[in-house]
Design a protein around this motif. Sequence first.
Motif, PDB file in Angstrom:
ATOM      1  N   CYS B  22       0.818  -1.198   0.000  1.00  2.62           N
ATOM      2  CA  CYS B  22       0.000   0.000   0.000  1.00  2.62           C
ATOM      3  C   CYS B  22       0.852   1.247   0.000  1.00  2.62           C
ATOM      4  O   CYS B  22       0.361   2.349  -0.113  1.00  2.62           O
ATOM      5  CB  CYS B  22      -0.899   0.050   1.225  1.00  2.62           C
ATOM      6  SG  CYS B  22      -2.042  -1.297   1.245  1.00  2.62           S
ATOM      7  N   LYS B  24       3.168   4.188  -1.012  1.00  5.57           N
ATOM      8  CA  LYS B  24       2.958   5.118  -2.122  1.00  5.57           C
ATOM      9  C   LYS B  24       3.415   4.556  -3.460  1.00  5.57           C
ATOM     10  O   LYS B  24       2.698   4.601  -4.438  1.00  5.57           O
ATOM     11  CB  LYS B  24       3.694   6.421  -1.837  1.00  5.57           C
ATOM     12  CG  LYS B  24       3.068   7.168  -0.683  1.00  5.57           C
ATOM     13  CD  LYS B  24       3.329   8.652  -0.777  1.00  5.57           C
ATOM     14  CE  LYS B  24       2.256   9.459  -0.092  1.00  5.57           C
ATOM     15  NZ  LYS B  24       1.467  10.257  -0.956  1.00  5.57           N
ATOM     16  N   PHE B  26       3.652   1.770  -4.896  1.00  3.30           N
ATOM     17  CA  PHE B  26       2.891   0.767  -5.629  1.00  3.30           C
ATOM     18  C   PHE B  26       1.574   1.312  -6.155  1.00  3.30           C
ATOM     19  O   PHE B  26       1.164   0.990  -7.260  1.00  3.30           O
ATOM     20  CB  PHE B  26       2.641  -0.447  -4.731  1.00  3.30           C
ATOM     21  CG  PHE B  26       2.110  -1.619  -5.498  1.00  3.30           C
ATOM     22  CD1 PHE B  26       2.951  -2.354  -6.319  1.00  3.30           C
ATOM     23  CD2 PHE B  26       0.778  -1.980  -5.418  1.00  3.30           C
ATOM     24  CE1 PHE B  26       2.476  -3.430  -7.047  1.00  3.30           C
ATOM     25  CE2 PHE B  26       0.290  -3.053  -6.135  1.00  3.30           C
ATOM     26  CZ  PHE B  26       1.141  -3.780  -6.950  1.00  3.30           C
ATOM     27  N   LEU B  27       0.935   2.146  -5.379  1.00  6.02           N
ATOM     28  CA  LEU B  27      -0.386   2.622  -5.805  1.00  6.02           C
ATOM     29  C   LEU B  27      -0.366   4.022  -6.415  1.00  6.02           C
ATOM     30  O   LEU B  27      -1.314   4.430  -7.063  1.00  6.02           O
ATOM     31  CB  LEU B  27      -1.359   2.596  -4.634  1.00  6.02           C
ATOM     32  CG  LEU B  27      -1.828   1.199  -4.208  1.00  6.02           C
ATOM     33  CD1 LEU B  27      -2.756   1.296  -3.020  1.00  6.02           C
ATOM     34  CD2 LEU B  27      -2.528   0.465  -5.345  1.00  6.02           C
ATOM     35  N   ASP B  28       0.706   4.759  -6.205  1.00  3.86           N
ATOM     36  CA  ASP B  28       0.740   6.116  -6.755  1.00  3.86           C
ATOM     37  C   ASP B  28       1.191   6.124  -8.204  1.00  3.86           C
ATOM     38  O   ASP B  28       2.273   6.601  -8.555  1.00  3.86           O
ATOM     39  CB  ASP B  28       1.642   7.015  -5.896  1.00  3.86           C
ATOM     40  CG  ASP B  28       0.906   7.447  -4.639  1.00  3.86           C
ATOM     41  OD1 ASP B  28      -0.287   7.108  -4.517  1.00  3.86           O
ATOM     42  OD2 ASP B  28       1.515   8.113  -3.794  1.00  3.86           O
ATOM     43  N   ILE B  29       0.323   5.579  -9.022  1.00  2.00           N
ATOM     44  CA  ILE B  29       0.655   5.471 -10.448  1.00  2.00           C
ATOM     45  C   ILE B  29      -0.438   6.128 -11.277  1.00  2.00           C
ATOM     46  O   ILE B  29      -0.584   5.864 -12.453  1.00  2.00           O
ATOM     47  CB  ILE B  29       0.785   3.995 -10.875  1.00  2.00           C
ATOM     48  CG1 ILE B  29      -0.484   3.230 -10.484  1.00  2.00           C
ATOM     49  CG2 ILE B  29       2.014   3.361 -10.267  1.00  2.00           C
ATOM     50  CD1 ILE B  29      -0.624   1.911 -11.182  1.00  2.00           C
ATOM     51  N   ASN B  30      -1.217   6.991 -10.619  1.00  2.00           N
ATOM     52  CA  ASN B  30      -2.408   7.490 -11.309  1.00  2.00           C
ATOM     53  C   ASN B  30      -2.159   8.802 -12.046  1.00  2.00           C
ATOM     54  O   ASN B  30      -2.988   9.694 -12.029  1.00  2.00           O
ATOM     55  CB  ASN B  30      -3.545   7.649 -10.288  1.00  2.00           C
ATOM     56  CG  ASN B  30      -4.897   7.576 -10.951  1.00  2.00           C
ATOM     57  OD1 ASN B  30      -5.042   6.942 -11.999  1.00  2.00           O
ATOM     58  ND2 ASN B  30      -5.880   8.235 -10.368  1.00  2.00           N
ATOM     59  N   THR B  31      -1.004   8.922 -12.671  1.00  2.00           N
ATOM     60  CA  THR B  31      -0.720  10.124 -13.457  1.00  2.00           C
ATOM     61  C   THR B  31      -0.553   9.705 -14.900  1.00  2.00           C
ATOM     62  O   THR B  31       0.240   8.829 -15.215  1.00  2.00           O
ATOM     63  CB  THR B  31       0.575  10.779 -12.953  1.00  2.00           C
ATOM     64  OG1 THR B  31       0.418  11.005 -11.560  1.00  2.00           O
ATOM     65  CG2 THR B  31       0.803  12.108 -13.641  1.00  2.00           C
ATOM     66  N   ASP B  32      -1.339  10.322 -15.743  1.00  2.00           N
ATOM     67  CA  ASP B  32      -1.333  10.004 -17.166  1.00  2.00           C
ATOM     68  C   ASP B  32       0.009  10.425 -17.762  1.00  2.00           C
ATOM     69  O   ASP B  32       0.316  11.607 -17.814  1.00  2.00           O
ATOM     70  CB  ASP B  32      -2.493  10.758 -17.834  1.00  2.00           C
ATOM     71  CG  ASP B  32      -2.614  10.457 -19.306  1.00  2.00           C
ATOM     72  OD1 ASP B  32      -1.702   9.803 -19.849  1.00  2.00           O
ATOM     73  OD2 ASP B  32      -3.620  10.869 -19.909  1.00  2.00           O
ATOM     74  N   PRO B  33       0.805   9.476 -18.182  1.00  2.00           N
ATOM     75  CA  PRO B  33       2.126   9.868 -18.696  1.00  2.00           C
ATOM     76  C   PRO B  33       2.070  10.428 -20.116  1.00  2.00           C
ATOM     77  O   PRO B  33       3.056  10.980 -20.585  1.00  2.00           O
ATOM     78  CB  PRO B  33       2.910   8.551 -18.665  1.00  2.00           C
ATOM     79  CG  PRO B  33       1.868   7.494 -18.802  1.00  2.00           C
ATOM     80  CD  PRO B  33       0.606   8.025 -18.203  1.00  2.00           C
TER      81      PRO B  33
END
Lengths: 1069, 578
Positions: B22, B24, B26-33
Motif C-alpha cells: 500500500c 505510495k 505501488f499505488l501512486d501510479i495514477n498520473t497520465d504519462p
Amino acid sequence: MFFSNANNHKNKNMFMKKLFLLTAIIIAGFSFAIAQKSITGKVTSKKTGAPLPGVSVIVPGTGKATQTDANGNFSLSNVPANSKITFSFIGYKAFESNLPAGNSLQIEMDEDARELSEVVVTALGIRRTDKALGYSVAKVDPDALLQKSEPDVLKGLQGKVAGVDIRSGQGTPGAATRIQIRGNNSFFGNSQPLIVVDGVPFSNDQVTTSNQASGGGAYSSGIANLDPNDIASMNVLKGSSAAALYGSRASNGVIVITTKSGSAKRTKGAEISLKSSVSTEEIANFPEYQNEYGAGSQFAYSNANGSWGPAFRNRDSIPAWPSYKAAYPELFPSANIAYRPDPGNVESVFRRGWVYENSVSLNGGNEKSSVGLTASHLNHKGYVYNSSYNRANVGLGASAKLDIGLNVSGNFSYARSHQEGGFFGENQIGGAASSFARTLFLARNWDYSLPFEDKNGLPLQHNVTGYDHPRWSAKYNTNNTNEERIVAGVHADFNINKWIRLDYTFGSNVASLDRREVTEIGSRAAAGLGRLILDNYRKQELESNFLITVSPRINDDFIVKAIVGNNVNQRTITNTTQTGSQFITKGIHTLGNTSQQQFTTDFYSRQRIIGLFGDVTVSYRNFAFINGTVRNDWSSTLPVENRSYLYPSVSGSLVFTDAFGIKSNWLDYGKVRAGWAKVGRDASPYSLEDVYTINPNFLGIPSATLPNTANSPDLKPEFTQELEIGAQLSFFKRRAEIDVTWYDRKSTNLIAIITTPASSGYGAKVTNFGGISNEGVEIDLTVRPVRTKDINWEVHGIFTKNKNIVTSLTGGVERIQAAGVIAGINPYFEPGMPYGYLRGTVSARDDEGNLLIDPVTGWMIQADDEQFIGNPNPDWKLGVTNTLTYKNFSLGVLWDMTKGGDMYSVTVNSLMGRGVTKDTRDRETSWIIPGVYGDPNDPGQPLLDGGGKKIPNHTAITTNDLYFSAGGPSGSFAINSSTEWQIFDATVYRLREVTLGYDLPKTIFNKTPIKGIRVSLSGRNLWHEAPNFPRYTNFDPEVNSFGATNVQGIELSAAPTTRRFGFNVNVTF
Amino acid sequence: MIMLRKIKNLIPLVALVSASSCEKNFLDINTDPNNPTAVEVSKILPTTQRTLGDALSLDENNGGLSNVLAVYAHQMSTREEADKYGMTGADPVIATPWAKLYSATANPGTSFPVYGVLQNLEDIIKNATEEGNLRYAGIAKILKAYSYSVLTDVFGDVPFSEANKLKEGVLYPKFDDDGAIYDALFPLIDEGIADLNNTTAANTLRPGTDDLIYAGNVARWVKAANTLKLKLYTQIRKVKNVSAEINALITSGNLISATNEMFVIPYGPNGATDDRNPGFFTYYATQRSNHVSPWFYEILKGYNPNILTGNPDPRLPYYIYNQLNATQASRDGNQTEYRDGPFVSIYFGSVGPDRDRTQQNSISLFGIYPVGGKYDDGSATIADANSGTGASPYRLITYADRLYLEAELIQAGVITGDVTAKLNAAIQESFKQVDYVITQWVKPAQSVPALTGAAAVTAYINKVMTEFAAASAQKKMEIIMTQKWLSSVGSSVDQYNDIRRTGYPVIFNPGDPAMAPGGFVQPPINGDPVNPGAQKRVPVQLSRTFALALPWDQTELESNPNAPAQKNPSSYKVFWMP
C-alpha cells in the motif's frame, strides 16, 4: 440453475435418496444406545488407493463426528454398539458402514460424478457444496454449448441461464455479443460481468476503432478468443453475494470458467476426444420484396433509390443507367434498357456461409501427475462476401503432487484469431460508407447481374452514388483484426496440517489486437481518396491471490471454515491508432502508401488494486449454513484519502427438509437461501486531474486543447448493494425441480461522467452521482414428464425478469444523455425511467392527443422538444428446452422468447421508406393521416375554424408520401419522419436450437480403442416471429449496431441474423 | 506445533506484504504519462481560431452555422431541415457549432477534428493574465467578444455570465438576456485593446505564427477590435442611438482600412494535415446537399426583375462552379428541377417532383472564392476532392464589410457622409478582395484571371451606381445591403443579421404571390437544354415562416436544467430587432 444431462439426473436422484436415508438414520439413532467402543480406521480412494484427508466421519444420532487426517486416518471413541458410521466427502459417494467386529475399519470410497457436480466453484476458486450456497449460482454444462452450430460461447448460452441477458450484435462472423447479469449497474462504464478463467480475469474488451454509428466494423469482444471446447466448467455467479470476494469488478456478476487443460484430474488412464462440426449458414430473415414497382417516385420513373416509380406493367423501358453506360458502353448498345424487376437482386449480394470446427482434447495422468491438452480450430465464413472469423487455440495444463506434499499446477493457453469484415453504421452520416447502406433495399429494377466495379476497379452504382455497391464494398473496404491472447498461470497449494491449507495463484492474461481498416480509393467514405486506420491494442492483466484456509474442528455439529487472503491485480492498456489518408497508389494498404498521416491515439493506462479479505463459513449439521465475507481494497485510481474501502457480505442457506425432517411423497428436497452483499468499485485510471490533448497541427502550427471531459480530484468509491432471496425445491422424486430467486440490487453514488451542457465549457464531468436499481426474478424449472428405461423427456424452462431503473441523478438535472448516437434518437438516463431509454423526435399532438397535421403538406408536424419514445430493456425472457431421449437417440429443442423491449430500426425505416417490401405494395391509393390541422409555426397548437373548433385533417397524401417525406419540420412514417415512428416493440418468439443426436451402438467399434461415437444434426435460429414489426420486413430484432456496449435498442443498417444447419461428430477414445 | 508456529510467522508476513504494497510507490501510479497537465497559451490559441472558423462555416459535414444561415439568407438551397425554415435544435448543424463555440472539445465521434472556442479562450485569458502575457489575453478577449456577438445575434439569450465556469462549480449556466450580453461585449473589447496595448506587461511570450489571424500584429488586432465595435454598434442601431460611439470610432481612423487587414480565419490545403475550409466538403461529399440558391444565382445573372436587373455579375465563375456545361444532360440520369444552361439547383421551399432526384454529379457548387473550390472555366468536370485546394479563409470582417457598414450608416442617417462614394468604394473593394483571397490563400492549380481592372467589372459597377443614383432612399438601402450580401458569400452570419435588421436584401418568399404566383415558380423556360421550352414550373411552399432566430441546441436544453424551454423561432426576437 441445472444444466443437467441424463447422467446427472440419475445421480441427483440417488443423492436425494441418500438424503432421506440419512435423515431417517439420524432420527432412528436416538432410540438405540447400549454398549460403546472405540474405533480407528483409514479411508482411501477406491479408484486410486490414495488416502483421503478431510472425510467427515459421523456416527448418526450420537453427535459424534470427526474428520480424517492428512493420511486418511480417523479415530472415534465411545461409539455405541449397533451404531452405523457414515463417511462423506465432496466428490465421493457417501458411504455407510456397520460397526466392525474389531476396533479398526478400512473404508474405500468411490468417486461420485453426481457429488462432483454438486460442488460449485465460487469466487476465487473456492469450492462449496450446492447446499451451502446462500445465493444463486448457475452451472452451465459445457456440452450445452458445443456442437450446436454456434461458434460463439455467449450466443450458445441464450435461453439457457435464468437471470442472464444475452444480446447479439451484427450477424457477421466474430461480432461481439453482449452479456449482462441482472441488468446494468453502471451509467457509462462496462456493465458486463467479470470473466475469470482459471483464476485470472479474462478481458472482454470490445476495441472500437471507428464509431459504430458511422462506419465502424462488427468488432468482436475479448471472449471470442476463448475456446469453448476447452471449457470444463462454467459457473455464473449472478449476484453480488456470490461475487463479493472479487471486489471492485464483481458488481456486474462473474463468470467463472475452468478450462479442461487447466484442470486435468489426477486419475489413472487417458481420455482423448475428437469433435468435428460443419454448419452452413444463410440470412435468417430476408424481407419479402414486392416486384411490381421499380425506381422512382410518385409512379414516375427516376434513377432513384426508392422503388416508388411506375409499375413494371405500365412502362417497358428506361434510360440506361448513366454510370453503367459510361463504364461498359458495350453492354448498352441502345440508349434505353428494359424496365423490369430483378427479384433476386438482394439475395445475389450474399453467399452461403460455412462454419467448420475441429477440436481434439486429451487428458491423462496418474495419482501423482496429470496433463491436459486441448487444440481447436474454427473457420467461419460469413454470408457476406469477405466476412470471416478464424480462430486457433491451444491449451496445455499439468499438475503434480510433489513428495513433500505440495501440489503444483500450471496452465498455458494461446489463442489466435483473425476477423475479416466490412463497415456498418448509418450511411447518412457524412463520410460514412456502410456496407449495408442500400443492401437490403435495392430498387426492385436494379439488375445485379451487372458488374460492381468499372474497368479501373472503381465502384459502380445504378444511381451513380450515395453509397458503395455492396459487393464492391465487401471486396475493397475491409476491416481486418488479428488477435492474440496468451494466458499463463501457476497454482500451488499445500496442507500445513489437516486443518490449514495454503493456496497461491499467479496468472497473466495478455490480449493484443492489431487491426487494419481499409477504405479503398473510390469509396464514398474518405473523400474517395482512400484511408488506412491501424489500431494496436494490448491489455495485460496480472493477478496474484494468496489464500490461507483454516478449518478447525469445533464440535460434531458445527463445521467452521475460514479463509483469509490477499489479492493484487494490475491492468495495463496500451493503444495506438494511426490514420493514413489518400492512398498514393490503389491496392496497397500501408501507411507508407498514404500521403497524409496522423497519430490518432497514443494511449497508456495502468491501474492497481490490492485487496485483503476474509471469508468464514459455519455449517450446522450439513443443513444450515452461514457465510460472511469482508474485503478491503486499496485502489490506485482513487484519491489517496479515498483509496481504501471496505465491503462485507453475508449469506445463509437452510435445507429445511433436512432440518425439520420433512418427509413427504411430494416434496423431496427444499432449501431456502438469502444473501446480502455490498461491493465497492473504483474509478477509471487518470480520472482525477485534467490534461490537455495535443491536436494535429493546423497550417503547420502545433496546437492543443482542453479535453471534453472534466475530471474530479475528489472521487469516492461507488457501492452496489444487493439482497437476494431464493429457494430450491424438488418434487415427486425429482419429477419437478424449481429454483426461484428474487433480488434487489441498488448501485449508488456511481462514478460516472455526467453530461454537462456545452455552455459549461465541457461536454461531461467525472463525478460521483446518481443511483441505479435492478430488481428481478429468476426462475429455473425442470419437469420430467416421462422417465422410463428407454424414453426420457425433460422440459427445462428459464424465466428472467429484470427491471432496470435509474433511481436518481444529481441535483437539478432532469436527465443526461447516455451516449451520442445520431441526431433525433439517443439513449438517456432519467430518475424513475428505464435505464438507457430512448428519447427522440416526436410528432406534435394537441391536448387531446390528436396528431397535428400540416394543412399544406398533409404530413405530421414535428414537435419542438424530444420525448420518451422507447424502452430498449425487455420486460422478460423465457427459454424452454425440451430434451427427449429414446435409446441411443436424443432430441433437443430450444424455444425462447423475449417480451417487450423497443428497437429503433433504420433497416425497417428504409425498407418501408424505399417502398421495396410487400408491406407497401398496395399503393395505388391515397391516405389521410388521422388528426387535426395544426400550426406548423407553433407545434402543438391546433388550427381552429371560424367557430373556434379544431379542423379534422382532410389533406390526402400518396402512399409514397406516407413513407417518404421531404426533410423539414413535417414528416410521415418512415424516411425523414420523427424517430418515434421507427421504434417498434421488439417482442420476438424463436426456435433457437434443435439438435438430433445419435450414439452409435458400441458393438460397431468394440474391437477398437474407441469408447464412443456420437453424431448429431443441429439447427440454429430456425424460425422467428417478431409480430410488431411490419410483416414483410421479416425483421429480426436480435441485432444491435453497438455490439457489447451500453447502447441498446438501436439498429443502424446492421447485418441480419443467420440461420444455420450443422452436422457434428464426437469421438472419444 | 512446528507448523503452527510457522503459520503464526506467516500471517504477519502476509499483512506486511500488503501493508508495504500500500506504500505510495505501488499505488501512486495514477498520473497520465501521455498527456500534459499544462501547455503554453501559444499552443491553445490556434485551436480557438481555427474552431471559430469551423463553427461559422458552410460545413455540411460536421455543421457550421453558415450551413443553415446561407439557406435562411437565400444563397444556398437544400433538401435538409433548413429548407422551409424548418431547422430544429436537434439537428447537428445547430448542435455542433454550439458545442464548438462553448466547449473545450466538442463531443468526439466525428471523423473531423472537433475542438472548442470559448473554454479554451477562457483558459488563455486566465493563464496569459497570470503569466503577464497580455497580448494573448487581449487577442482572446477580442475573439471571445466576437464569438458571443455571433451567439447572441443568432440565438438571442445565451449563457454568458455563468458560462465556462464548470471548474468554479457552475455545471448549469443560466441564459443571460441578449441585450445585457451585448452591453458587456463593448467593455470586453476595450479590455482586449488595453491588454494588447499594455506596454508594462512582461509579455515573455508573444504571439507570432501561432496567431493564425494576424501573426501577432498588435496594430491589426486593434483595428479588427474597433471594426468589430463598429459592426456591433451598427447591429443595435435600431434600438439605441449609437451615433456618438460610431462617429468616435470612425474619427479614430483605427479601423480595418486595407484589403490585407481583413479579419479572417485562414484555411490551407489538404497537405500534411487537412487544413481545408469545411465549406469545401461539398466537393467530396458523398451526398451533396449544399446547392447554390436559384434566388442568389438569378440576382447574380441579372434575372431578378427588381434589383440589378440585366446586370450580370462578373464574380459568377468565382462564386459558382457548374459541373455540367450548357448543353449536357444530367449526369445522374434524372430530371432536374432548376436548370439554366450549366447551372443546376433546387428551389427553397420546393415540393416539386424533381426536387429529391439525385443530381450528385450535376448540381452547381460554391466556387473558388467562398470555399476554395474550382474557378468555373467551363471545363464542366465532376467535382471531387482534387477540384480545388479548399484553402479559402472564413471571413469574419473584411475591409469591404467595413465600407458597407459605413454606407448603411450614412444611408440610415446615423452618420453623415457621401453614400455614393462609400458604396462605390465598397463594391470596388469587394472585387479586389476576391482577387486577394485567391492569390493570398486559395493558390489554385488552375489559372484564374484577376477581376480588378477587368472591363466587365467596371461596367458592372458603373451600372450598379447608375441604378443606385436613380433609386429611392429605401431602394438605396436595398442596393447597399444586396451588394454586401453578394460580397459576403460563404460567410452567412452577418447576412442573416442584416436581413433581420434592415429587411434587405429582399429574400425569396414562397408564400408571396408576386414571387410565386399560385404557389409556383418558373425556372428559365428554355433553361433545360434537354427539354428546351419545356422547363416545368415548380410548386413551392413554406412550412414555417421566416425564422427570427435559430432554435437553441436541443442537447443544451436537455442537459441544462437552467435553460429555458425551446423558443418558437418564428416569433422569437433578438433584442436589436425593432
